[in-house]
Design an enzyme around this catalytic site. Structure first.
Site: not given
Ligand code: IDP
Ligand code: MG
Length: 141
Positions: A129, A88, A118, A52, A94, A115, A105, A12, A60
């Site tokens: 994807e 993962r 992805h 997304y 996350t 973070n 992370r 990212k 968010f």
């Molecule tokens: P993941 O990347 O671990 O699969 P997801 O729940 O799919 O997590 O969320 C996608 C992306 O959205 C996360 O990697 C992060 O960049 C962002 N994100 C997820 N939850 C939050 C939040 O509560 N606040 C701000 N950004 C978030």
């Molecule tokens: Mg995800």
């Protein structure tokens, strides 16, 4: 039983900005994933929103899409045994505050949003994807 799989990974903008793509790739390679496709691109807002789309109702979403467009990203296909789950695990949770020691992370993320990486969350999402970013000719196993 082991199954060779492919998964989509994205380094990212927070990580490309800090020039740590090599350190992140080292985590994948040292833990059994091969980078079989890779390119550095910059997403438009429309492309980030498409990628997304599953999160479009989340509070968010708007910030996340703006963040994903804020600088270059590295999109890559990782291949290896159980690549989806293994990636993962290598990434960590996350929210970096909840991520295990030694994960990408935990060691590199700036925040729950920024973070660093992805990774596809299932074989089905990996398939769609990967298709979004790469043609079969660009993937060299
Ligand atoms: P993941 O990347 O671990 O699969 P997801 O729940 O799919 O997590 O969320 C996608 C992306 O959205 C996360 O990697 C992060 O960049 C962002 N994100 C997820 N939850 C939050 C939040 O509560 N606040 C701000 N950004 C978030
Ligand atoms: Mg995800």
């Amino acid at each position: 039983m082991t199954t060779s799989q492919r998964t989509l990974s994205i380094i990212k903008p927070d990580a490309t900005r800090r020039n740590i793509t090599g350190q992140i790739n080292q985590r994948f390679e040292s833990q059994g994933l091969r980078i079989v496709a890779q390119k550095k691109i910059r997403l438009s807002l429309a492309e980030a929103e498409k990628f997304y789309a599953i999160h479009k109702e989340r509070p968010f979403f708007k910030d996340l899409c703006a963040f994903m467009c804020s600088g270059p990203i590295v999109v890559q296909v990782l291949e290896g045994d159980n690549a989806v789950l293994l990636n993962r695990q290598i990434m960590g949770a996350t929210n970096p505050a909840n991520a295990d020691e030694g994960t990408i992370r935990k060691d590199f993320a700036e925040s729950i949003e920024a973070n660093s990486v992805h990774g596809s969350d299932s074989e089905e999402s990996a398939h769609s994807e990967i298709q979004l970013f790469f043609s079969e000719l660009e993937i060299v196993g």
